[in-house]
Write a protein that holds these residues in place. Structure first.
Motif, short mmCIF file in Angstrom:
data_model
loop_
_atom_site.label_atom_id
_atom_site.label_comp_id
_atom_site.label_asym_id
_atom_site.label_seq_id
_atom_site.Cartn_x
_atom_site.Cartn_y
_atom_site.Cartn_z
N SER A 76 90.27 -0.76 88.77
CA SER A 76 89.92 -2.44 88.18
C SER A 76 89.44 -1.74 86.34
O SER A 76 89.88 -0.53 86.18
CB SER A 76 88.46 -1.81 88.47
OG SER A 76 88.32 -2.60 90.09
N LYS A 77 90.02 -2.69 85.78
CA LYS A 77 89.70 -3.27 84.55
C LYS A 77 88.64 -3.94 84.08
O LYS A 77 89.71 -5.42 85.02
CB LYS A 77 91.57 -3.34 84.37
CG LYS A 77 91.67 -2.85 82.56
CD LYS A 77 93.40 -2.89 82.19
CE LYS A 77 93.41 -3.00 80.97
NZ LYS A 77 94.81 -2.37 80.61
N SER A 78 88.61 -4.22 83.25
CA SER A 78 88.05 -4.96 82.51
C SER A 78 87.60 -4.95 81.12
O SER A 78 87.46 -4.10 80.34
CB SER A 78 86.17 -5.21 82.85
OG SER A 78 85.71 -4.52 82.61
N SER A 79 87.20 -5.91 80.76
CA SER A 79 86.83 -6.53 78.83
C SER A 79 86.25 -7.64 78.77
O SER A 79 85.55 -8.58 79.31
CB SER A 79 88.32 -6.88 77.94
OG SER A 79 87.85 -7.19 77.00
N ILE A 112 92.94 -17.15 83.53
CA ILE A 112 93.78 -16.61 83.58
C ILE A 112 94.75 -17.45 84.16
O ILE A 112 95.15 -18.46 84.85
CB ILE A 112 93.73 -15.32 85.09
CG1 ILE A 112 92.76 -14.47 84.75
CG2 ILE A 112 95.02 -14.26 85.23
CD1 ILE A 112 93.00 -13.16 83.39
N THR A 113 96.20 -16.95 83.04
CA THR A 113 97.32 -18.80 83.37
C THR A 113 98.41 -17.91 83.52
O THR A 113 99.19 -18.32 85.04
CB THR A 113 97.26 -18.95 81.77
OG1 THR A 113 97.91 -17.71 81.25
CG2 THR A 113 96.45 -19.92 81.19
N PHE A 128 98.55 -9.84 84.22
CA PHE A 128 98.64 -10.76 83.98
C PHE A 128 98.25 -11.85 82.51
O PHE A 128 98.69 -10.71 81.74
CB PHE A 128 96.95 -11.23 84.81
CG PHE A 128 96.25 -10.21 84.02
CD1 PHE A 128 95.27 -10.67 82.88
CD2 PHE A 128 96.08 -8.93 83.95
CE1 PHE A 128 94.03 -9.73 82.86
CE2 PHE A 128 95.28 -8.04 84.25
CZ PHE A 128 94.21 -8.24 83.03
N THR A 129 98.16 -12.57 82.63
CA THR A 129 98.05 -13.11 81.23
C THR A 129 96.59 -14.06 81.01
O THR A 129 96.07 -14.84 81.85
CB THR A 129 99.13 -14.34 80.98
OG1 THR A 129 100.37 -13.52 80.40
CG2 THR A 129 99.14 -14.75 79.11
N VAL A 135 94.72 -18.79 72.12
CA VAL A 135 95.35 -17.58 71.96
C VAL A 135 95.96 -16.88 73.89
O VAL A 135 94.68 -16.85 74.08
CB VAL A 135 94.40 -16.22 71.45
CG1 VAL A 135 94.88 -14.76 71.87
CG2 VAL A 135 94.03 -16.91 70.08
N ASN A 136 96.86 -16.22 74.15
CA ASN A 136 97.63 -15.80 75.28
C ASN A 136 97.30 -13.86 75.13
O ASN A 136 97.60 -13.51 73.66
CB ASN A 136 98.54 -16.03 75.60
CG ASN A 136 98.48 -17.61 76.04
OD1 ASN A 136 97.78 -17.89 76.35
ND2 ASN A 136 99.51 -18.10 75.81
N SER A 137 96.54 -13.30 76.03
CA SER A 137 96.91 -11.57 75.55
C SER A 137 97.40 -11.02 77.35
O SER A 137 96.82 -11.79 78.06
CB SER A 137 95.78 -11.47 75.87
OG SER A 137 95.52 -10.41 75.89
#
Length: 153
Positions: A76-79, A112-113, A128-129, A135-137
């Motif tokens: 898992s990863k999150s912001s 999520i694009t 993922f983007t 703004v895209n990350s």
């Protein structure tokens, strides 16, 4: 002026103490090194990325190993407040990734694009983007098996 100086000390103090758990620095990016042999049920770390966002990564053992080193693990990863991603990897007794499953995204704001999840016998990668406003990350979550350990970045 005093408030600015105090603020700088607090921010740098938080950045310096944000990495916890069993970590290893790899190219200045905090990682989790989880032992397949004597790993805990779960490990996690938190750090501040180059954009100033809090990032949390974790690994959790979902099933008890049926044989030495075999089992299922959630990566898992999150912001927090922006996005979170997780997926499961199944590891066989030869310390190889045999499958990935249950790719999941949560976005309290933004979207999520694009997304992909691929794996080989030694590595699983989710790219993922994340888009918020204009703004895209580009983000990634990688689990690599090496020397009896899962390394998560």
């Amino acid at each position: 002026m005093k408030k600015l100086i105090v603020f700088c000390f607090v921010v740098f103090g938080l950045i310096g103490s944000a990495v916890t758990g069993h970590t290893q620095e790899k190219n200045d990016t905090p990682v989790i090194v989880y032992s397949l042999v004597d790993g805990a049920h779960e490990e996690s770390i938190a750090y501040v990325d180059e954009s100033g966002n809090l990032i949390q990564i974790s690994v959790e053992q979902l099933s008890s190993p049926t044989r030495v080193n075999a089992g299922t693990y959630r990566i898992s990863k999150s912001s927090p407040g922006n996005w979170s991603v997780s997926y499961d990897i199944r590891v066989n007794s030869n310390r190889q990734i045999t499958s990935t499953a249950n790719l999941s995204f949560t976005t309290p704001r933004g979207s999520i694009t694009s997304r992909s999840l691929t794996h080989t016998a030694s590595r699983a990668v989710c790219n993922f983007t994340y888009r918020y406003g204009l703004v895209n990350s580009n983000q990634s979550l990688t689990a690599t098996i090496s020397n009896g350990k899962i390394v998560i970045t």
